[in-house]
Motif scaffolding. Structure first.
Motif, short mmCIF file in Angstrom:
data_model
loop_
_atom_site.label_atom_id
_atom_site.label_comp_id
_atom_site.label_asym_id
_atom_site.label_seq_id
_atom_site.Cartn_x
_atom_site.Cartn_y
_atom_site.Cartn_z
N ARG A 172 1.44 -1.30 -0.08
CA ARG A 172 -0.27 0.39 -0.34
C ARG A 172 0.97 1.42 0.29
O ARG A 172 0.65 2.44 -0.78
CB ARG A 172 -1.06 -0.38 1.18
N ARG A 173 1.66 1.14 0.71
CA ARG A 173 2.44 2.70 0.69
C ARG A 173 3.32 2.49 -1.00
O ARG A 173 3.64 3.72 -1.38
CB ARG A 173 3.74 1.82 1.02
N THR A 177 -2.22 4.65 -3.05
CA THR A 177 -2.40 6.19 -3.29
C THR A 177 -4.15 6.15 -3.48
O THR A 177 -4.01 5.82 -4.86
CB THR A 177 -0.93 7.03 -3.71
N GLY A 178 -5.17 7.04 -2.52
CA GLY A 178 -6.33 6.99 -3.20
C GLY A 178 -7.29 6.18 -3.04
O GLY A 178 -8.00 5.66 -3.28
N THR A 179 -6.70 5.03 -2.28
CA THR A 179 -7.47 2.73 -1.77
C THR A 179 -8.26 3.35 -0.86
O THR A 179 -8.03 4.61 0.16
CB THR A 179 -6.74 1.76 -2.60
#
Length: 340
Positions: A172-173, A177-179
């Protein structure tokens, strides 16, 4: 014998003395005719290009050459309002083993195939297992490689190999982004609604979505008209492809129930490293191939471990898939063949 085993049963391979029509009737009891089985029989390939035009979904392995009729259909699909995108899956960057000694090289080749399709995809979706061990270096490497894709947008969903040891935080890093939540999201383009799900974080045996994500899907779909085409991406299949190997999602039926009111739903997954198609009413499931290494067909090995084939045969096993789908139809027109 499971239903999946029956699909591949040698008794229905056309050599048992039964007429073709009789063999087809026998296989149809298991949900698939022998002719459909032959069209589904590809098991290793590169990128899959998908086109959505006028309610029709057409897909084929990147880098292939179709018939004149198929080329004409593709040209017609290139008109205004057409959506075309590419799915790649299971690149397993960082894998080392005899099944593929150069996964980075084969993924680079897949990227090159996408870039030579003859059209610019609206987006590219990687449906999971971008990396093999979810290290920061592997995520950086695959992100850099995908930056070479000639497309406006790149989307991803995580595989279980992208979540090793940290519940997907490193993934996720790099790609989150945007999730929302643990990395799920949705978007709309060309009149089609897309949902990207995460079912690889709570693995004891099967894939799992969880109540928070199912609530997200419920709210996300609530305002959509029933004639909106819906495409769902996940890594692990949302149907019970082969639960014995974890090729299923234990709470997927809760999402499937929310999707049944839509007239056209396409679910695209990775994970199984082979082409497979299943249709249930208005919902069609497509398992994608891989750019890394093949896995055995369910029931044909003790476990889903990387399969070693002679190096000269690896590229020969690449295939082409063309899929036609029209809203309201109950069956797909599917054709799979090798690129040798």
């Amino acid at each position: 014998m499971t239903d999946y085993d029956a699909y591949y049963d040698d008794r229905h391979d056309g050599h048992d003395g039964a007429p073709a029509g009789e063999a087809d009737r026998t296989d149809r009891e298991h949900g698939m005719t022998r002719r459909q089985l032959m069209r589904h029989a590809g098991w290793f390939g590169g990128a899959v290009a998908l086109t959505v035009a006028g309610g029709e979904v057409i897909s084929q392995i990147a880098g292939s050459r179709g018939s004149t009729a198929e080329a004409a259909a593709g040209a017609a699909a290139a008109g205004s309002g057409t959506l075309r995108f590419v799915q790649v899956s299971d690149s397993h960057i960082g894998f080392q083993g005899p099944a593929n000694m150069d996964v980075a090289g084969s993924f680079t080749e897949a990227v090159d195939q996408v870039n030579t399709l003859g059209f610019r995809p609206d987006f590219v979706m990687h449906s999971g297992d971008l990396t093999h061990l979810s290290t920061a270096g592997q995520f950086d490497q695959v992100k850099q490689m995908m930056s070479g894709l000639k497309t406006d947008r790149v989307f991803t969903v995580p595989g279980e190999h992208d979540s090793i040891g940290d519940a997907g935080r490193a993934y996720r890093r790099t790609f989150g982004t945007g999730t929302l939540g643990d990395g799920w999201y949705s978007f709309d383009t060309h009149g089609v609604h897309f949902i990207a799900l995460v079912n690889t974080l709570s693995l004891e045996k099967l894939g799992h979505l969880g109540n928070d994500q199912i609530d997200f899907v419920r709210k996300d779909l609530a305002g959509l008209p029933s004639d909106t085409p819906v495409v769902v991406f996940s890594h692990i299949p949302l149907f019970a492809m082969y639960p014995k190997w974890g090729w299923s999602t234990d709470d997927a039926l809760k999402v499937i129930a929310l999707l049944r009111r839509f007239s056209s739903v396409t679910c695209l997954n990775g994970h199984v490293h082979q082409l497979f198609t299943k249709t249930e009413g208005n919902i069609t499931f497509h398992s994608a191939t891989t750019t890394a290494y093949p896995l055995p067909k369910p029931g044909r090995a003790p476990a889903p471990t990387p399969q070693v084939v002679p190096a000269r045969q690896l590229k020969d096993a690449l295939g082409i898939r063309s899929v036609g789908y029209r809203q309201g139809d109950r069956e797909l027109a599917v054709k799979d063949q090798r690129l040798a």
